[in-house]
Design an enzyme around this catalytic site. Structure first.
Site, PDB file in Angstrom:
ATOM      1  N   ASP A 101       3.050  -4.172   8.273  1.00 32.74           N
ATOM      2  CA  ASP A 101       1.670  -3.526   7.901  1.00 32.74           C
ATOM      3  C   ASP A 101       0.803  -4.427   8.353  1.00 32.74           C
ATOM      4  OD1 ASP A 101      -0.566  -2.246   7.487  1.00 32.74           O
ATOM      5  OD2 ASP A 101       0.010  -1.488   5.607  1.00 32.74           O
ATOM      6  N   LYS A 159     -10.613  -0.846   9.975  1.00 33.55           N
ATOM      7  CA  LYS A 159     -10.686  -2.163   9.261  1.00 33.55           C
ATOM      8  C   LYS A 159     -10.880  -3.558   9.997  1.00 33.55           C
ATOM      9  CE  LYS A 159      -7.587  -0.072   5.965  1.00 33.55           C
ATOM     10  NZ  LYS A 159      -8.495   0.259   4.644  1.00 33.55           N
ATOM     11  N   GLN A 218      -4.735  -5.344   7.287  1.00 31.85           N
ATOM     12  CA  GLN A 218      -5.610  -6.459   6.733  1.00 31.85           C
ATOM     13  C   GLN A 218      -5.519  -7.595   7.438  1.00 31.85           C
ATOM     14  OE1 GLN A 218      -8.009  -5.406   4.632  1.00 31.85           O
ATOM     15  NE2 GLN A 218      -7.109  -3.637   3.948  1.00 31.85           N
ATOM     16  N   CYS A 251      -4.567   2.050  -3.969  1.00 31.45           N
ATOM     17  CA  CYS A 251      -3.420   2.605  -3.392  1.00 31.45           C
ATOM     18  C   CYS A 251      -2.475   1.641  -3.423  1.00 31.45           C
ATOM     19  CB  CYS A 251      -3.636   3.027  -1.809  1.00 31.45           C
ATOM     20  SG  CYS A 251      -4.844   4.212  -1.397  1.00 31.45           S
ATOM     21  N   HIS A 307       0.819  -1.405   0.023  1.00 26.40           N
ATOM     22  CA  HIS A 307       0.002   0.004   0.028  1.00 26.40           C
ATOM     23  C   HIS A 307       0.946   1.363   0.090  1.00 26.40           C
ATOM     24  CE1 HIS A 307      -2.994   3.026   1.631  1.00 26.40           C
ATOM     25  NE2 HIS A 307      -3.981   2.140   1.290  1.00 26.40           N
TER      26      HIS A 307
END
Length: 562
Positions: free
Chosen positions: A202, A228, A205, A365, A122
């Site tokens: 990261d 999220k 998700q 993104c 991303h």
């Protein structure tokens, strides 16, 4: 079957006054998830009964707020199995968390001269590292994926081989927001640690779908976004090993993050308060803790339900020959990106939106990944625990019908047919047809038909100087022999261009050599008003409206030179 989780999400409550939820199939949870009832209740309870600042007041509700806020920090610690709650920093989300890391690193923290980035990252886990690379004269290297965005055993060996003593930073998602690929971050971080590199993972998700254990992953930093994972927007978590947080410079200065202040200098608090300057998002932190508790308490059932949904989606989507599924399909969260033969992702998303199906189209993104996959964008379907099989069936039926509509939209009407239609001009004929078309389906079909009438700009003239930026799809426009010509990768945009250019080119062809074309007729405002008279912009997304504005401006610019 009885849905095990939907009752926990007020969005789906039949008493929802807007009734929007009752007509919406929400398949865009990777962008933002719906909010679970415990998260909403936690926010409401704070705002209604003990709204006050934290860490500062000695009165009862301030003490209550502080206690709840720090308990939320402990919940986040437990959720990712961090060793200490002092290693949990509340942020506005993963983007701010990564920026805090990148802004806080100094040259002496870095043992190498390379930053390694996964190809599917991303932009939030790419752009901050681009800036840091410029600041410290580092090189940025990409860890590529296999064909079709897949992560294989060979890919892993390649990535591990790229992590060397020259690696300063390894930045990688736990799960790809585009492909759903689950990456073996523990193996990557282990190699990075041996090479003396800083690892930043990261987990945006991952939070709602898979268990997270930062001690097993052994990363230096890990980030999350609450919105999220069923919590509020504007709240997230930055985890960092305590010594790593201690050595980072703060990038937000003000109240709460200071220990003492003099006119000429200040001393900062220890982590985590060192990074929480100003009044934090207290309600957001409480909502995040409640959402985390909801996920943990239902983890096994959520995973089982989501896998049933994902396997059903995968089986049905792969049965459609026109669809190509990208990324790994066997090792994935309930998310997939697809490419549809000869249909632009935004065109399909717009058609589905008119049928009450909400999902995301575009580059997500991750523009460099789209370039690597050789696509302009993808259609992304992202599921969550509140979805059900019936929604998947409705989605599959809709996408099949839309593909069939595109396949059948090959008929065309010539310009002469328009002119001969009751002696109407092209413009008048178009206005008659679109004004009498009922609803988006009929107008959409007309646009598909009109796309065949677009005066096509030759491939060799689709160059940067003719490119129109700011559109959802690629668009080029130029003038040849006093006629506007254009091209777009989107059939719907080609239809819109055909409608607009046909009317303008007709006027140009009928204009007397000695007459002057008024600015009004070719102005940006006139073009947008013309499209509005056809009843089209009301069906456009904001991105498509912005794109049509840029197209109109480009046309106005070109016409001023004729």
């Amino acid at each position: 079957m009885t849905h095990p989780f939907r009752s926990q999400f007020p969005f789906y409550n039949s008493a929802n006054s807007s009734n929007v939820a009752q007509s919406t199939i929400y398949l865009d949870s990777a962008a933002t998830s719906q909010k679970c009832k415990p998260a909403l209740d936690a926010m409401n309870e704070y705002n209604l009964y003990y709204a006050s600042n934290v860490h500062r007041g000695g009165y009862k509700i301030a003490q209550q707020a502080t206690k709840k806020y720090e308990a939320a920090r402990s919940t986040a610690q437990s959720f990712i199995n961090a060793p200490n709650s002092k290693e949990i920093v509340f942020t506005s989300g993963a983007t701010e968390a990564i920026n805090i890391i990148a802004a806080g690193l100094r040259a002496e923290h870095l043992n190498g001269k390379e930053i390694l980035i996964c190809e599917s990252e991303h932009h939030a886990n790419l752009v901050p590292w681009q800036m840091l690379a410029k600041r410290f004269d580092l090189s940025l290297k990409v860890m590529p994926l296999a064909e079709n965005g897949q992560f294989t055993d060979a890919t892993l060996e390649m990535w591990l081989g790229m992590i060397t003593i020259n690696t300063a930073i390894l930045a990688c998602a736990h799960v790809s927001n585009v492909l759903g690929n689950i990456y073996p971050v523990a193996k990557l971080c282990a190699k990075a640690s041996r090479m003396g590199a800083i690892s930043v993972i990261d987990g945006t998700q991952a939070g709602a779908h898979i268990a997270i254990d930062v001690q097993k992953i052994a990363c230096d930093f890990y980030v999350l976004s609450g919105h999220k994972m069923y919590a509020a927007t504007g709240i997230g978590v930055l985890y960092g090993k305590y010594n790593a947080l201690e050595s980072l410079l703060p990038s937000k200065f003000g109240g709460e993050m200071i220990r003492s202040v003099r006119w000429d200098s200040s001393d900062f608090q220890a982590p985590p308060l060192k990074f929480e300057g100003g009044t934090p998002n207290i309600a957001g932190a409480l909502s995040l803790a409640a959402a985390m508790n909801f996920i943990v308490e239902n983890a096994d059932a959520i995973h089982k339900h989501e896998q049933i949904l994902y396997k059903e989606l995968l089986a049905k989507i792969t049965s459609v020959s026109a669809i190509n599924v990208l990324g790994n399909v066997d090792e994935s969260i309930p998310l997939m990106s697809i490419d549809i033969n000869d249909i632009h992702a935004h065109d399909m998303a717009s058609a589905l939106a008119q049928q009450g199906i909400a999902l995301r189209a575009g580059h997500h993104c991750a523009m460099p990944l789209m370039d690597a996959l050789n696509v302009e964008g993808t259609l992304r379907i992202s599921l969550a625990c509140y979805n059900d099989i019936s929604e998947i069936n409705l989605f599959i039926d809709a996408i099949k019908n839309n593909i069939a509509d595109y396949d059948s939209g090959t008929e065309t009407l010539s310009k002469q047919q328009f002119i001969d239609n009751n002696a109407l001009s092209i413009k008048a004929s178009l206005q008659t047809q679109f004004s009498t078309a009922t609803g988006w389906n009929e107008k959409h079909r007309l646009l598909l038909l009109q796309s065949k009438n677009l005066p096509l700009l030759a491939p060799e003239n689709r160059v940067d100087s003719n490119f129109v930026g700011g559109c959802e799809s690629s668009v080029w426009i130029d003038v040849y022999n006093n006629q506007l010509m254009a091209y777009s990768s989107s059939k719907v945009i080609r239809g819109l261009l055909a409608v607009l250019l046909s009317a303008i080119n007709e006027t140009l062809s009928l204009k007397d050599d000695n007459s002057e074309t008024t600015n009004l007729v070719y102005s940006t405002e006139y073009q947008l008003a013309y499209l509005n008279s056809l009843g089209l912009p009301m069906y456009f997304s904001q991105g498509r409206r912005d794109g049509m504005l840029q197209i109109a401006k480009r046309i106005t610019q070109l016409l001023s030179k004729i």
